[in-house]
Design an enzyme around this catalytic site. Structure first.
Site, short mmCIF file in Angstrom:
data_model
loop_
_atom_site.label_atom_id
_atom_site.label_comp_id
_atom_site.label_asym_id
_atom_site.label_seq_id
_atom_site.Cartn_x
_atom_site.Cartn_y
_atom_site.Cartn_z
N LYS A 154 0.86 -1.20 0.00
CA LYS A 154 0.00 0.00 0.00
C LYS A 154 0.88 1.22 0.00
CE LYS A 154 -4.02 -2.10 0.36
NZ LYS A 154 -5.23 -1.92 -0.42
N LYS A 156 -2.17 1.45 -2.92
CA LYS A 156 -2.63 0.42 -3.86
C LYS A 156 -1.76 0.30 -5.10
CE LYS A 156 -7.68 0.82 -3.35
NZ LYS A 156 -8.36 -0.47 -3.28
N LYS A 180 0.16 -9.96 -2.28
CA LYS A 180 -0.92 -9.87 -3.26
C LYS A 180 -0.86 -8.53 -4.00
CE LYS A 180 -5.95 -9.38 -3.33
NZ LYS A 180 -5.85 -8.02 -3.87
N ASP A 182 -2.76 -5.40 -5.84
CA ASP A 182 -4.07 -4.80 -5.63
C ASP A 182 -4.91 -4.96 -6.89
OD1 ASP A 182 -5.99 -3.65 -3.99
OD2 ASP A 182 -4.47 -2.41 -3.02
N GLU A 183 -6.21 -4.75 -6.73
CA GLU A 183 -7.14 -5.07 -7.83
C GLU A 183 -6.90 -4.19 -9.07
OE1 GLU A 183 -8.06 -4.02 -4.83
OE2 GLU A 183 -8.85 -1.99 -5.17
N HIS A 272 -10.30 -11.95 -6.97
CA HIS A 272 -10.69 -10.68 -6.36
C HIS A 272 -12.07 -10.35 -6.92
CE1 HIS A 272 -10.66 -6.60 -4.89
NE2 HIS A 272 -9.54 -6.86 -4.23
N LYS A 312 -13.54 -2.63 7.00
CA LYS A 312 -13.96 -1.33 6.47
C LYS A 312 -15.05 -1.41 5.40
CE LYS A 312 -10.66 -1.12 2.64
NZ LYS A 312 -9.40 -0.67 2.07
C1 CAP Z 1 -7.76 -4.26 1.26
C2 CAP Z 1 -7.92 -4.20 -0.23
C3 CAP Z 1 -8.88 -5.25 -0.82
C4 CAP Z 1 -10.30 -5.20 -0.29
C5 CAP Z 1 -11.25 -5.97 -1.17
C6 CAP Z 1 -8.38 -2.82 -0.70
O1 CAP Z 1 -6.80 -3.37 1.74
O2 CAP Z 1 -6.66 -4.43 -0.85
O3 CAP Z 1 -8.90 -5.03 -2.20
O4 CAP Z 1 -10.32 -5.73 0.97
O5 CAP Z 1 -12.50 -6.03 -0.60
O6 CAP Z 1 -7.96 -2.45 -1.80
O7 CAP Z 1 -9.21 -2.22 -0.05
P1 CAP Z 1 -6.66 -3.08 3.33
P2 CAP Z 1 -13.30 -7.39 -0.38
O8 CAP Z 1 -6.31 -4.39 4.00
O9 CAP Z 1 -5.51 -2.09 3.43
O10 CAP Z 1 -7.95 -2.51 3.81
O11 CAP Z 1 -12.38 -8.35 0.26
O12 CAP Z 1 -14.45 -7.01 0.48
O13 CAP Z 1 -13.70 -7.82 -1.74
MG MG Z 2 -7.36 -4.08 -2.87
#
Ligand code: CAP
Ligand code: MG
Length: 432
Positions: A154, A156, A180, A182-183, A272, A312
């Site tokens: 992070k 992202k 991992k 990020d998306e 994801h 969150k």
């Molecule tokens: C979490 C995260 C994930 C979300 C996806 C983000 O980061 O990398 O993509 O959790 O949501 O981009 O927010 P943090 P879900 O750990 O820093 O919050 O699992 O609900 O699909």
């Molecule tokens: Mg993410």
């Protein structure tokens, strides 16, 4: 006397007993003003199977066999049975074009929600399911008694491939199994996919040598399908066991293709679910997350995001449990208006993935909700640790150990500095 111009009610038969070979779907519905319940239900069953808006000049009797039947109404919930022959085997987009298609746009419905589908064995056996699944992945990592762990660098996106791989190394050295993407990280100008993969592989090898543990990564191959196939091969050539796919934005057709490609390489899929909340967040309309989880297990992802209930992002404990049930059980029992029964036959169980606003102080809650068969992603919650990424990962692993030993985090923190520092910053905070 006015002539009958439509035949929606022909799709309702409350005496119908579904056959073992039928697909059964549970919908929540709200009729529009001046539309009766039967008018609404008839439209749901008709438009999702063989019907049209008006009576026809010709309706060959044999075609009646393909009509769906609304057979059980329970307040605003209706159960609809679909003959197996309506559906092409092994074609997930086609199933969605029927039971999750035009019906969502009908004027006669104010709201419509596809809750769950119960799939017969004859339908299921044309899909592969997860390649490795929970048991296969546990065997690969040689980790049997705790959640698998992972983290996303992070912020992202924005790190170069070198910076990304260094953060990855710190994450692995802190004790985590996986790093991992990020998306929204794929192959941007500042962080090229090929470069990231080769640097990550080097760092992974170093981390494995230094820790004696198996380390891997969920590297995001999300792109146009042919490009994804190329990226899958690159990951395979660099010895990664996983590829990550944004399964909703890519779509079920490419998910199915990539399941084949990755299966040939003996690899697993980290799914994801970015974009899921556009259709599953409104409790009255759209498609539930448990339904998405079901079709993804069938297509063959090995793990998919499923919520936290305490982090969150939206998602209740009931929803998290329903999704986990669908992903992990062999025989899912029907539950209220949330789940239908499902026998998974030979399809392997998949891991739920918990993520979003987690930190060491929330680990006991997560293990209480999920048990140990979950992939735990803690990202901001390790990189925001007062001593940095490696200490954050250590603190999370300490929180897992404490929970396993049934010792409170506060007690364990007395002898574990990293956990202590994490608790000083976040305590048991549930972020919003
Ligand atoms: C979490 C995260 C994930 C979300 C996806 C983000 O980061 O990398 O993509 O959790 O949501 O981009 O927010 P943090 P879900 O750990 O820093 O919050 O699992 O609900 O699909
Ligand atoms: Mg993410």
């Amino acid at each position: 006397m006015t002539k009958k111009i439509e035949w929606y009610h022909d799709f309702i038969n409350l005496k119908y007993k579904p056959k073992a070979s039928d697909l059964k779907v549970l919908f929540y519905f709200e009729p529009a003003k001046d539309i009766t319940k039967d008018d609404a239900i008839g439209r749901i069953a008709s438009e999702s199977s063989t019907g049209t808006w008006t009576t026809l000049f010709k309706l060959p009797p044999r075609m009646k066999k393909l009509m769906a039947t609304a057979y059980k109404i329970n307040g605003n919930w209706v159960h609809v049975a679909y003959p197996l022959d309506l559906w092409e085997r092994g074609n997930m987009p086609q199933l969605l074009s029927g039971i999750a298609g035009n019906i969502f746009g009908m004027k006669a419905l104010n709201n419509l929600r596809l809750v769950d589908v119960s799939l017969p064995g004859e339908y299921i056996r044309h899909f592969p399911g997860p390649n490795l699944g929970i048991q296969g992945l546990r065997k690969y990592f040689k980790v049997y008694d705790r959640p698998l762990t992972g983290a996303v660098p992070k912020p992202k996106v924005g790190f170069s491939a070198e910076e990304h791989a260094k953060i990855g190394y710190e994450t692995w050295l802190g004790g985590f199994d996986c790093v991992k993407d990020d998306e929204n990280l794929t192959s941007q100008t500042f962080n090229n996919f090929n470069k990231r993969v080769s640097l990550m592989a080097k760092m992974r090898d170093k981390a494995e040598r230094e820790t004696g543990e198996i380390k891997d990564a969920f590297i995001n191959i999300t792109a146009e399908t042919e490009e994804m196939k190329k990226r899958a091969k690159i990951l395979h050539n660099h010895g990664f066991k996983y590829a990550m796919i944004d399964v909703v934005t890519c779509g079920e057709a490419s998910d199915q293709t990539l399941r084949e490609t990755l299966g040939d390489y003996g690899m697993a899929i980290h799914a994801h679910r970015a974009m899921h909340a556009s259709f599953d967040r409104n409790p009255k309309h759209g498609i539930t997350m448990q339904f998405l989880a079901k079709i993804m297990r069938l297509i063959g992802v090995d793990q998919i995001h499923s919520g936290t209930a305490v982090g969150k992002l939206v998602g209740s404990k009931e929803e998290v449990l329903a999704i986990s049930n669908i992903l992990r059980e062999k025989n899912v029992k029907s539950y209220k208006n949330v789940l239908l029964e499902q026998n998974w036959g030979k399809i392997k169980p998949a891991f739920p993935v918990t993520s979003g606003g987690l930190h060491p102080g929330l680990v006991p809650d997560i293990i209480d909700i999920y048990g140990k068969d979950v992939v735990l992603l803690v990202s901001g919650g390790i990189h925001g640790h007062p001593r940095g990424t490696r200490a954050g990962a250590k603190a999370t692993m300490q929180a897992i150990e404490a929970t396993k030993k049934k010792i409170s985090l506060e007690e364990y923190a007395k002898t574990h500095a990293e956990l202590k520092q994490a608790l000083e910053k976040w305590g048991r905070l549930r972020p919003v």
